[in-house]
Motif scaffolding. Structure first.
Motif, PDB file in Angstrom:
ATOM      1  N   GLN A   1      -2.338  -7.685   8.631  1.00  0.00           N
ATOM      2  CA  GLN A   1      -2.689  -5.892   8.778  1.00  0.00           C
ATOM      3  C   GLN A   1      -4.273  -6.381   8.133  1.00  0.00           C
ATOM      4  OE1 GLN A   1       0.108  -4.384   7.578  1.00  0.00           O
ATOM      5  NE2 GLN A   1       2.171  -4.280   9.193  1.00  0.00           N
TER       6      GLN A   1
ATOM      7  N   ASP B   1       0.054  -5.327   5.053  1.00  0.00           N
ATOM      8  CA  ASP B   1       0.263  -6.865   5.042  1.00  0.00           C
ATOM      9  C   ASP B   1      -0.928  -8.150   4.794  1.00  0.00           C
ATOM     10  OD1 ASP B   1       0.504  -7.172   6.911  1.00  0.00           O
ATOM     11  OD2 ASP B   1       2.752  -7.266   7.395  1.00  0.00           O
TER      12      ASP B   1
ATOM     13  N   GLU C   1      -2.372  -0.467  -0.204  1.00  0.00           N
ATOM     14  CA  GLU C   1      -1.648  -2.040  -0.383  1.00  0.00           C
ATOM     15  C   GLU C   1      -0.428  -1.509   0.250  1.00  0.00           C
ATOM     16  OE1 GLU C   1      -0.611   1.837  -3.724  1.00  0.00           O
ATOM     17  OE2 GLU C   1      -2.414   0.431  -2.422  1.00  0.00           O
TER      18      GLU C   1
END
Length: 545
Positions: A460, A457, A454
């Motif tokens: 990425q 984003d 997590e």
């Protein structure tokens, strides 16, 4: 194991096509051919001599080079014919020990240094080249190189029959790994800078022992004899049955004076070595140099190894620098052939490697100038300083120059950036091995703690997917799905470098490290910037779908 190599592939008249052609089949050309073939490329190597050279020249290996051989699947075989170099002792003519120096760096999962007999080493690399499908043509002399936007043409002719017709090899790229007198470099008109080392001739003797198990208390490991009357080096173990001596020419001695068997036996006798102990396998007189080519690439043609740089052998880094060249260029060529990058990526080859090798040349020259002092007063001052423990601290091995690495001036840059990543033993389940043995070569994120998905984003996550980044969590703790840091070496590295994670390139060098796993996303953003700047073109790189 044979030390020779007959022609493996016949080159037919007319045109032969391949991905990469290499001129020169010494250890650097061999290693490059093996790495490229392992990456799935069609490689042809041409060598002017009909057989591999049967005598030793270079003999030093370090942990980083052994890690390269590990990648090729031959490190364990090489370990059997090499011997660890436990120390390099600086001694007086009377064998008074003045200092002990270790060369190279550990952290690659192997001993810091080894010594080997080059024909035995080459036999192993050569075998692997053939196993991987490389095409090796011995006894073929390169005569002409031409190139255009689509490829390179290499014209060759059988060395033993100058009247025979020429053959042509058409390749996408050509690599000159053909030594200090490189035909490829000369043909391209590339200038070499003379970096200023000048020394007398050196007589090198390789000696094969009748009884390899015989104890020689006068020669326990490697001695650099700081004798102003005749500087010399003596090494007991150059592989399992070989020793090496190097004697500096002094006074008005000529090459002819040195290069005869009677002189060799007289010099060996000062070490208590006689024909009873064995035979002189090779004697040769060298004059070492320090040079650096000003261009390592012109269009589709590259230089590598001694064709690009030469240095005195006093740190044992000449051949190893060529192997580093091969590792650096091979993964970038593979990326270009895979359509992941434009040809501009290949410009980072010289940009990264040339500053690294120049620093090693400078260090090698400095060691040589200290070891070869023949002025008695300057030698006395040197020896007194060594007795007082005033041995200069060896500089850390240099980092890569600018390229696919976090810039030295970037925020968060650390000492480990641009240097070989650590490798140590780990366990996964019940299997214990060096970490690279668990992985497929490629981009790898190694971390001390788990990196939560997590954190990233969408952009990425797309980057991680397109680069096929492998996540490796290494810990001393008992953590499911993590690698156990068996010897604590990763934990030590993270603590010494103030890092919690590092991003490892396909060649095992650190792109950049971060002190917290929370900063890994920012490191990925910087990686995108460097890749795009240098021509990485895989569609939609790092852009969310």
């Amino acid at each position: 194991m044979s030390a020779l190599h007959d022609t493996t592939v016949a080159l037919p008249p007319g045109l032969t096509v391949c991905d990469v052609a290499i001129v020169g089949y010494g250890p650097v050309g061999m290693t490059c051919a093996a790495l490229l073939a392992q990456a799935g490329l069609d490689v042809i190597v041409v060598e002017q001599h009909p057989q591999r050279y049967a005598h030793s020249r270079a003999g030093h290996l370090d942990g980083e080079t052994m890690r390269t051989f590990q990648r090729l699947g031959i490190a364990e075989r090489i370990e059997l014919i090499a011997r660890p170099m436990l120390c390099w002792q600086l001694v007086t003519a009377e064998r008074e020990q003045l200092a002990t120096i270790r060369l190279g760096e550990s952290g690659s999962g192997w001993k810091a240094d080894y010594l080997s007999h080059q024909p035995e080493l080459e036999a192993i690399i050569d075998s692997r080249v053939l196993e991987l499908g490389g095409r090796v043509i011995m006894g073929m002399t390169a005569e002409q190189v031409s190139q255009d936007a689509d490829g390179v043409r290499l014209t060759v002719r059988p060395t033993a029959d100058p009247e025979a017709g020429t053959r042509t090899i058409q390749a996408s790229y050509l690599i000159g790994a053909d030594g200090a007198r490189s035909f490829v470099r000369t043909t391209l008109g590339i200038r070499r800078e003379d970096l200023g080392f000048s020394a007398n001739d050196e007589l090198v003797i390789d000696f094969e022992h009748h009884d390899p198990d015989r104890d020689l208390p006068q020669l326990p490991d490697v001695y650099q004899v700081l004798d102003p009357a005749r500087p010399q080096l003596a090494g007991r173990w150059s592989g399992g049955r070989w020793s090496r001596w190097e004697f500096h020419a002094v006074g008005d001695e000529t090459r002819e004076d040195l290069d005869n068997e009677e002189t060799c036996w007289k010099l060996l006798a000062t070490w208590g070595i006689t024909p009873e102990h064995g035979r002189i396998d090779r004697r040769a007189v060298y004059r070492f140099e320090s040079t650096l080519a000003d261009r390592w690439r012109i269009g589709r043609v590259f230089l590598m190894g001694d064709a690009a740089h030469t240095m005195p052998p006093f740190m044992g880094q000449g051949m190893l620098s060529g192997v580093r060249d091969a590792v650096n260029l091979s993964w970038k060529l593979a990326a270009v052939f895979a359509g992941e990058a434009e040809e501009t990526l290949l410009d980072t080859y010289q940009a990264e490697r040339a500053p690294h090798v120049r620093a090693l040349i400078d260090a090698s020259v400095a060691v040589a100038e200290t070891a070869l002092l023949t002025d008695p007063e300057r030698a006395r001052l040197r020896d007194d300083a060594l007795r007082r423990g005033e041995l200069p601290t060896p500089p850390r091995f240099p980092r890569l120059g600018a390229g696919i690495v976090r810039p030295e001036t970037a925020e968060g840059a650390v000492e480990s950036d641009g240097r070989p990543s650590p490798q140590a033993r780990v366990a996964f389940g019940t299997r214990v091995d060096r970490l690279d043995q668990f992985l497929t070569p490629g981009w790898t994120l190694v971390s001390r703690h788990a990196v939560p998905e997590e954190l990233f984003d969408a952009r990425q996550r797309r980057l991680l997917e397109e680069l096929d980044v492998t996540f490796v969590h290494v810990t001393p703790g008992d953590v499911p799905d993590a690698y156990l840091d068996i010897d604590g070496e990763y934990d030590l590295w993270f603590r010494q470098n103030g890092q919690k994670a590092f991003l490892q390139r396909p060649d095992g060098y650190v792109f950049g490290g971060v002190p917290s796993v929370d900063q890994v996303p920012a490191l990925l953003d910087l990686l995108v910037d460097r890749l795009v700047e240098h021509g990485w073109s895989k569609p939609q790189l790092g852009v969310a779908a």
